[in-house]
Write a protein that holds these residues in place. Structure first.
Motif, mmCIF file in Angstrom:
data_model
loop_
_atom_site.group_PDB
_atom_site.id
_atom_site.type_symbol
_atom_site.label_atom_id
_atom_site.label_comp_id
_atom_site.label_asym_id
_atom_site.label_seq_id
_atom_site.Cartn_x
_atom_site.Cartn_y
_atom_site.Cartn_z
ATOM 1 N N ASP A 76 -53.254 -0.316 61.668
ATOM 2 C CA ASP A 76 -53.706 1.066 61.464
ATOM 3 C C ASP A 76 -55.028 1.106 60.708
ATOM 4 O OD1 ASP A 76 -51.497 2.444 62.625
ATOM 5 O OD2 ASP A 76 -50.322 2.120 60.805
ATOM 6 N N PHE A 77 -55.130 0.291 59.628
ATOM 7 C CA PHE A 77 -56.368 0.290 58.848
ATOM 8 C C PHE A 77 -57.552 0.007 59.777
ATOM 9 C CE2 PHE A 77 -53.687 -0.414 55.010
ATOM 10 C CZ PHE A 77 -54.285 0.491 54.145
ATOM 11 N N LYS A 78 -57.388 -1.007 60.634
ATOM 12 C CA LYS A 78 -58.492 -1.365 61.542
ATOM 13 C C LYS A 78 -58.780 -0.258 62.548
ATOM 14 C CE LYS A 78 -57.697 -6.276 61.066
ATOM 15 N NZ LYS A 78 -56.599 -7.174 61.414
ATOM 16 N N ILE A 93 -58.064 2.913 62.415
ATOM 17 C CA ILE A 93 -58.593 4.133 61.798
ATOM 18 C C ILE A 93 -60.065 3.919 61.420
ATOM 19 C CG2 ILE A 93 -58.449 5.642 59.760
ATOM 20 C CD1 ILE A 93 -55.365 5.102 59.813
ATOM 21 N N ALA A 94 -60.359 2.733 60.838
ATOM 22 C CA ALA A 94 -61.737 2.442 60.428
ATOM 23 C C ALA A 94 -62.678 2.420 61.631
ATOM 24 C CB ALA A 94 -61.788 1.114 59.677
ATOM 25 N N TYR A 132 -49.337 8.014 53.395
ATOM 26 C CA TYR A 132 -50.662 7.405 53.291
ATOM 27 C C TYR A 132 -51.361 7.338 54.650
ATOM 28 C CZ TYR A 132 -54.333 4.367 51.486
ATOM 29 O OH TYR A 132 -55.544 3.855 51.114
ATOM 30 N N LEU A 140 -52.772 10.837 55.451
ATOM 31 C CA LEU A 140 -53.906 11.119 54.561
ATOM 32 C C LEU A 140 -55.129 10.302 54.975
ATOM 33 C CD1 LEU A 140 -52.101 11.218 51.083
ATOM 34 C CD2 LEU A 140 -53.206 13.149 52.226
ATOM 35 N N SER A 141 -54.887 9.042 55.376
ATOM 36 C CA SER A 141 -56.003 8.173 55.781
ATOM 37 C C SER A 141 -56.686 8.685 57.035
ATOM 38 C CB SER A 141 -55.492 6.747 56.030
ATOM 39 O OG SER A 141 -54.999 6.192 54.837
ATOM 40 N N PHE A 146 -58.638 11.794 56.146
ATOM 41 C CA PHE A 146 -59.850 11.429 55.403
ATOM 42 C C PHE A 146 -60.918 10.908 56.365
ATOM 43 C CE2 PHE A 146 -61.822 8.026 52.502
ATOM 44 C CZ PHE A 146 -62.823 8.889 52.058
ATOM 45 N N GLN A 147 -60.495 10.109 57.314
ATOM 46 C CA GLN A 147 -61.473 9.542 58.251
ATOM 47 C C GLN A 147 -62.115 10.636 59.117
ATOM 48 O OE1 GLN A 147 -63.725 6.472 58.972
ATOM 49 N NE2 GLN A 147 -61.869 6.122 57.770
ATOM 50 N N ARG A 202 -64.667 12.249 56.920
ATOM 51 C CA ARG A 202 -65.847 11.392 56.765
ATOM 52 C C ARG A 202 -66.745 11.485 57.984
ATOM 53 N NH1 ARG A 202 -65.589 5.706 55.862
ATOM 54 N NH2 ARG A 202 -67.465 6.016 54.660
ATOM 55 N N LEU A 207 -57.559 14.227 49.316
ATOM 56 C CA LEU A 207 -58.728 14.306 50.201
ATOM 57 C C LEU A 207 -59.941 14.831 49.437
ATOM 58 C CD1 LEU A 207 -56.904 15.768 53.331
ATOM 59 C CD2 LEU A 207 -57.619 13.395 52.951
ATOM 60 N N ALA A 240 -61.107 11.938 47.379
ATOM 61 C CA ALA A 240 -61.748 10.901 48.197
ATOM 62 C C ALA A 240 -63.092 11.372 48.744
ATOM 63 C CB ALA A 240 -60.813 10.476 49.344
#
Lengths: 307, 307
Positions: free
Chosen positions: A146-148, A150-151, A173, A176-177, A180-181, A184, A215, A218
């Protein structure tokens, strides 16, 4: 300094005089009519009394987890007759603003929702496209993949142009991530409301403001456009619907910083604070109170002696 | 206005002159040595170069999810030899503060943890009693019964006198509600750190500050005591351990508002910013920058040309 609020409990003449000044009563619900699932004594009779005197009753709630239809059901389950049109919620207020003021256009017309079914229902009622919300695929732990994703943006929908944060009992989390993305990447930051706390079970819990708070932090302090009380977009919507005379309307609530402020900034004829919720007498007697009501009662049911 | 930072990349003489000024290098990790699981090119060689010149190396991280032992493992898995003593984390810093400064006494000596196993391990290493954290019974949705039991106190441990919030990838409404209730009942509010964001996978995610943010909001703005950079309790702990000359120490980091500020407020001899993380050159060239480093390089590996 505003003058001291008038204490109405037990004073039949003062209550009748106060009620006679208004044709419309706007009611906050949690902390006023009930707390969680506990209906306060005298709520039903007080509302009946007002209706019997020809008063228009409107239920104005910042609770974004329920749609107007949910709220009508909740009111009726408590023994309070109500129509969907008598209910104004922060989710509805947000949906109205998005559809009628923002008017989202492709290719970025979708809303990513942090919230419950109530937000979704109101967005649907205004034909607004959304993702997130109660999507069961997002009710899980975040993974390294997920981190990858989403990034890189792979996990994101490029059509999302708005993030709408309401109270989400399933906040996590991962959601929220993702939110946030989107922010951004330029999505517009909206919140149904930013109440700091939620009255429930005779105590206080985390409010919708706690969902947008991570948010905001962040994003370096960027605040969302919020639609709940005391935001006047909600008052404008209520007035647009009921076309009432503000000077003949009274806001009834338990919180100085949302309800009473909402009524005062909305230039209503009156505000009435009940002491069954968040704010206490000390709060308006303190220095620099958030707002000072025109009158107050211990409980809403105290108005019954007017009968 | 501080003078402009010196750009060292590609300038062998300037790099050697810079390195010669220091005996100790404090390194932030995420965004400096690596991003998530991606090790930056030249990290290993740069650290070897510094060690070969007799420099003391300390890894200072605000990441509260990992214990010092976890961090040593992470460093070694990346090919960076390290000892537990070379690692300073915000969880460790918090545990030290609780055990040595607060010295919690019964009957209210327990800590309710919002965070991952790293916080728990450091609390255990200081013999501090805690609940919450990775407790699997709290990794679930809140129920109507929970609202009642939390409000009444039935679901709470009366021995809890502290709430410690760190980054929690398993944050949920239930845990936030319990933490909030302890705070309302007078528990002291602590945070491992309040970083707004977390660098990962080449992007930014919600930082530990996003876990305490809902509580800060619900508590009407009350901020926790925080132990991560730039809080100087961490610098004092590092100095207490290594007994170094601050004028001969350099803080290396990617964030002006945490790392560089930490070094400047700690009156270290120097600060070095790397551009592989959060802050960019624009950030210190802007008006009122959070902090201005003494020098900067594009990547940590740029220091290798000193060899």
């Amino acid at each position: 300094m505003a003058s001291s609020p008038k204490y109405l409990t037990g004073d039949k003449a003062a209550i009748n005089e106060f009620l006679d000044k208004f044709d419309v009563f706007l009611f906050d619900c949690d902390g006023v009519l009930w707390s969680g699932d506990h209906l306060f004594e005298g709520t039903v009779e007080t509302l009946e009394l007002l209706r019997s005197r020809g008063k228009q009753v409107v239920f104005v709630t910042n609770n974004s987890t329920k749609s107007r239809a949910d709220y009508k059901k909740k009111l009726e389950s408590m023994g309070i007759p109500a129509t969907v049109d008598e209910v104004f919620g922060s989710s509805y207020s947000a949906a109205i603003y998005i559809s009628r003021i923002i008017k989202p256009q492709p290719p970025r017309n979708k809303v990513f929702v942090l919230g419950e079914a109530g937000v979704e229902a109101e967005l649907e009622s205004e034909n607004i496209s959304y993702i997130g919300g109660t999507d069961p695929s997002l009710r899980r732990d975040i993974t390294p993949e997920d981190f990858k994703a989403i990034a890189s943006g792979e996990a994101l929908d490029p059509a999302v142009g708005y993030v709408l944060a309401g109270l989400d009992f399933h906040v996590n989390y991962l959601k929220l991530s993702i939110a946030f993305q989107y922010l951004r990447r330029g999505a517009k930051f909206l919140a149904t409301n930013v109440d700091s706390t939620l009255p429930n079970a005779g105590s206080l819990f985390i409010g919708a403001g706690g969902i947008s708070a991570p948010l905001i932090r962040a994003m370096g302090g960027e605040e969302p456009i919020a639609f709940g009380k005391p935001n006047q977009s909600m008052m404008d919507a209520i007035e647009g619907k009921f076309r009432f005379d503000r000077s003949r309307a009274c806001m009834v609530g338990d919180r100085l910083d949302t309800d009473i402020k909402f009524g005062i900034e909305g230039r209503l004829g009156g505000t009435l604070c009940v002491l069954t919720g968040v704010s206490k007498r000390e709060d308006w007697e303190a220095e620099n109170p958030a707002a000072v009501p025109a009158a107050y009662v211990d409980t809403l049911g105290d108005l019954r002696v007017a009968a």
